[in-house]
Write a protein that holds these residues in place. Structure first.
Motif, PDB file in Angstrom:
ATOM      1  N   UNK A   1      -3.487   0.030  10.234  1.00 32.28           N
ATOM      2  CA  UNK A   1      -2.449   0.965  10.321  1.00 32.28           C
ATOM      3  C   UNK A   1      -2.809   2.273  10.307  1.00 32.28           C
ATOM      4  N   UNK A   2      -4.607   2.585  10.186  1.00 31.99           N
ATOM      5  CA  UNK A   2      -4.328   4.235  10.173  1.00 31.99           C
ATOM      6  C   UNK A   2      -5.559   4.554  10.352  1.00 31.99           C
TER       7      UNK A   2
ATOM      8  N   UNK B   1       1.061  -0.694   0.676  1.00 33.47           N
ATOM      9  CA  UNK B   1      -0.584  -0.067   0.582  1.00 33.47           C
ATOM     10  C   UNK B   1       1.169   1.461  -0.077  1.00 33.47           C
ATOM     11  N   UNK B   2       2.161   0.914  -0.234  1.00 37.91           N
ATOM     12  CA  UNK B   2       2.842   2.696  -0.020  1.00 37.91           C
ATOM     13  C   UNK B   2       3.807   2.063  -1.217  1.00 37.91           C
ATOM     14  N   UNK B   3       4.280   3.029  -2.141  1.00 35.05           N
ATOM     15  CA  UNK B   3       4.482   2.895  -3.325  1.00 35.05           C
ATOM     16  C   UNK B   3       5.573   3.853  -3.826  1.00 35.05           C
TER      17      UNK B   3
ATOM     18  N   UNK C   1       6.784  10.449  -6.743  1.00 31.80           N
ATOM     19  CA  UNK C   1       6.172  10.397  -5.213  1.00 31.80           C
ATOM     20  C   UNK C   1       6.325   9.217  -4.244  1.00 31.80           C
TER      21      UNK C   1
ATOM     22  N   UNK D   1      -4.041  -3.121   3.213  1.00 31.57           N
ATOM     23  CA  UNK D   1      -3.793  -2.238   4.226  1.00 31.57           C
ATOM     24  C   UNK D   1      -5.069  -1.568   4.884  1.00 31.57           C
TER      25      UNK D   1
ATOM     26  N   UNK E   1      -3.338  11.619  -8.493  1.00 32.55           N
ATOM     27  CA  UNK E   1      -2.179  10.205  -7.965  1.00 32.55           C
ATOM     28  C   UNK E   1      -3.317   9.897  -7.130  1.00 32.55           C
ATOM     29  N   UNK E   2      -4.377  10.230  -6.240  1.00 32.78           N
ATOM     30  CA  UNK E   2      -4.884   9.484  -5.176  1.00 32.78           C
ATOM     31  C   UNK E   2      -6.080   8.788  -6.090  1.00 32.78           C
TER      32      UNK E   2
ATOM     33  N   UNK F   1      -3.251   5.135  -7.750  1.00 28.42           N
ATOM     34  CA  UNK F   1      -3.355   4.985  -6.432  1.00 28.42           C
ATOM     35  C   UNK F   1      -4.606   4.617  -6.223  1.00 28.42           C
TER      36      UNK F   1
ATOM     37  N   UNK G   1       3.724   7.390  -2.566  1.00 30.19           N
ATOM     38  CA  UNK G   1       2.324   7.231  -2.065  1.00 30.19           C
ATOM     39  C   UNK G   1       1.792   5.941  -1.594  1.00 30.19           C
ATOM     40  N   UNK G   2       0.757   6.698  -0.288  1.00 27.51           N
ATOM     41  CA  UNK G   2       0.708   6.327   0.775  1.00 27.51           C
ATOM     42  C   UNK G   2      -0.746   6.255   1.515  1.00 27.51           C
ATOM     43  N   UNK G   3      -1.704   5.460   1.911  1.00 23.28           N
ATOM     44  CA  UNK G   3      -3.145   5.894   1.945  1.00 23.28           C
ATOM     45  C   UNK G   3      -3.266   7.796   2.550  1.00 23.28           C
ATOM     46  N   UNK G   4      -3.302   8.083   2.016  1.00 26.27           N
ATOM     47  CA  UNK G   4      -4.003   9.707   1.743  1.00 26.27           C
ATOM     48  C   UNK G   4      -2.403  10.771   1.956  1.00 26.27           C
ATOM     49  N   UNK G   5      -1.875   9.971   1.623  1.00 22.35           N
ATOM     50  CA  UNK G   5      -0.395  10.999   1.942  1.00 22.35           C
ATOM     51  C   UNK G   5       0.191  10.697   0.433  1.00 22.35           C
ATOM     52  N   UNK G   6       0.762  11.666   0.387  1.00 23.29           N
ATOM     53  CA  UNK G   6       1.466  11.784  -1.415  1.00 23.29           C
ATOM     54  C   UNK G   6       3.029  12.976  -1.010  1.00 23.29           C
TER      55      UNK G   6
ATOM     56  N   UNK H   1      -4.739  -0.919  -3.643  1.00 19.89           N
ATOM     57  CA  UNK H   1      -3.470  -0.281  -3.178  1.00 19.89           C
ATOM     58  C   UNK H   1      -4.624  -0.154  -1.628  1.00 19.89           C
ATOM     59  N   UNK H   2      -5.408  -0.240  -1.210  1.00 18.28           N
ATOM     60  CA  UNK H   2      -5.932   0.162   0.858  1.00 18.28           C
ATOM     61  C   UNK H   2      -7.170   0.388   0.382  1.00 18.28           C
TER      62      UNK H   2
ATOM     63  N   UNK I   1       6.149  10.916 -11.207  1.00 11.99           N
ATOM     64  CA  UNK I   1       4.467  11.763 -11.328  1.00 11.99           C
ATOM     65  C   UNK I   1       5.069  13.319 -12.994  1.00 11.99           C
TER      66      UNK I   1
ATOM     67  N   UNK J   1       6.345   6.530  -7.714  1.00 12.32           N
ATOM     68  CA  UNK J   1       5.052   6.447  -8.593  1.00 12.32           C
ATOM     69  C   UNK J   1       6.597   8.075  -9.151  1.00 12.32           C
TER      70      UNK J   1
END
Lengths: 99, 376
Positions: B192-193, A20-22, A33, B164, B72-73, B100, A35-40, B124-125, A26, A24
């Motif tokens: 995790x969150x 879930x973290x990777x 960047x 996740x 991105x997301x 993502x 990328x993670x849940x709700x984070x860039x 991804x999530x 951009x 990329x």
């Protein structure tokens, strides 16, 4: 289920990006960047290099050794920086750690 | 067209033209169908019908356009996105486009098999909502019997598939005193969150103010609890928290600024700057069936209406905090001031602040009436 204990980061730590973290590329913004849940997070070159080195096999000590040889810089300082980076990202639950 | 909106181009910030940044995140409301009926649902009061929904091919085209313009997301949401039979196919196409992919779900409609398929498709999530820490309260809030037990099973299947997990805990007057138990539950489920977000009082929630508005004491207690829990659980679970803005001093940076970071697509393809934007009658919303997404983002009337600072009243335009909150929430201004370009009534400098506080105080003290459930 999961192990609810935060793992301390040391020279012996082996880390890799959590699922879930990777990374990329951009292309629109011309940056790399993470990328993670709700984070860039836009990463600089050094951060990208560290992230790419976290392969889940080598310890932080071995990674610092490699960087020291590559950049002809003191290993001890590099190791401090790498540990601090991994500690920060681990607190954000972005890494899987083995010690 | 309403008289208080004019398109100003180029968009200005402190008298200088600004370059509009590419969007970072897209919220795709795949459907408004949902088995739950939460009384604070963020969907509009007028729900869109299944017949109006974009087809599989239309959604895939939107995802590809979004990725090409810098998104991105991608948040796959609803309604309940699992109500779409093509959810796995849509997820695979979005992942293939480089996005993502984040599934925002109540869990109802997901099976162990479907979660494994989503995992293989490159999800991804997953964000799973919980309505309370006990089955009785959670099922009452969601208006769906057996929902709590099903959610626990979904969390376990998600964990087993290796996807996740974030737990979404929307909090309000009736469950805020269970926040500690909800956090413990999230840790036990392997999340995790956790997102602890106080109800935003638009649409359905506005119909349920007296049933949902937290008291000032609850607000302060939750703030303190979150601060303590973040330290205690550092490295175990990340806590993202949105406090009750009716009890705050300054407005939130709604959507990270209007038309700056986020783009929202309704089930029928309307493109909105935020999910509540349809409450502003002067805005014109383009549809992905008629225009290219990039054109809508950069040139659409609705997106340009509140970019920059030239739309702001003097109170906001001369305020240092405009760099922090971008003027706050336009929908809240519309609802209370009858003018979407007014100062956000949450702001301590707004002339409506006292009225807002008095109403919040009265609603928070009220004996909770029965819920007005979404769509029922």
């Amino acid at each position: 289920m999961s192990d609810p204990v935060a793992v301390p980061v040391t020279a012996e730590t082996v880390a890799k990006l959590a699922r879930g973290v990777r990374l990329r590329e951009d292309e629109v913004r011309g940056q790399t960047v993470l990328l993670a849940p709700e984070r860039a997070l836009a990463l600089d070159e050094i951060a990208v290099m560290i992230v790419k080195a976290l392969d889940g096999v080598r310890s932080l000590d071995m990674i610092a050794e490699e960087f020291a040889a590559k950049f002809e810089a003191p290993k001890d300082q590099i190791l401090v920086d790498v540990i601090s980076f991994v500690d920060e990202f681990s607190k954000r639950r972005m890494l899987e750690l083995k010690s | 067209m309403n008289e208080h909106v004019t398109i100003r181009q180029p968009v200005e910030w402190e008298g200088k033209p600004i370059r509009v940044p590419a969007p970072i995140a897209m919220l795709a409301e795949l459907t408004h169908r949902c088995p739950l009926a939460c009384p604070y649902c963020s969907n509009p009061l007028e729900l869109e019908s299944v017949k109006a929904e974009l087809s599989t091919a239309e959604w895939i085209d939107v995802f590809q356009q979004a990725s090409a313009m810098g998104v991105l997301h991608l948040h796959l949401s609803g309604g309940e996105p699992a109500s779409r039979r093509d959810l796995v196919e849509l997820t695979a196409a979005a992942a293939a486009a480089g996005l993502y992919t984040n599934l925002i779900t109540s869990g109802i409609g997901l099976t162990e098999k479907r979660i494994a398929e989503l995992s293989d498709a490159g999800l991804d999530h997953l964000q799973l909502s919980i309505q309370g820490a006990t089955p009785a309260l959670a099922d009452k809030v969601g208006g769906y019997k057996g929902g709590y037990d099903r959610k626990i099973a979904v969390a376990e299947w998600t964990h087993a598939a290796g996807i996740p997990l974030t737990v979404n805990a929307v909090c309000h007057k009736q469950n805020m005193d269970q926040i500690g138990d909800m956090l413990d539950l999230a840790v036990r489920l392997g999340a995790r969150r956790i997102e602890i977000a106080t109800v935003q009082f638009h649409g359905w929630a506005d119909k349920n103010r007296a049933a949902l508005m937290p008291t000032r004491e609850q607000f302060l207690k939750t703030n303190a609890f979150v601060e303590e829990a973040r330290k205690r659980l550092e490295g175990i679970i990340v806590i993202d928290y949105v406090g009750a803005d009716h009890h705050a001093t300054y407005p939130k940076a709604c959507m990270g600024g209007w038309g700056r970071t986020g783009i929202n697509i309704t089930p029928s393809g309307k493109v909105l700057p935020c999910h509540a934007a349809e409450t502003i009658p002067s805005l014109v919303f383009d549809n992905v069936r008629d225009r290219r997404l990039a054109e809508i983002w950069y040139e659409g009337q609705a997106f340009n209406a509140y970019r920059g600072d030239s739309w702001m009243p003097e109170l906001c335009r001369s305020c240092d905090r405009k760099h922090i909150d971008f003027g706050g929430c336009r929908c809240q201004a519309m609802a209370m001031a009858g003018d979407a370009a007014a100062t956000d009534p949450v702001c301590v400098r707004s002339p409506l602040r006292t009225l807002l506080m008095e109403q919040a105080e009265a609603d928070s003290r009220a004996e909770p009436p029965p819920f007005v459930y979404r769509g029922r």
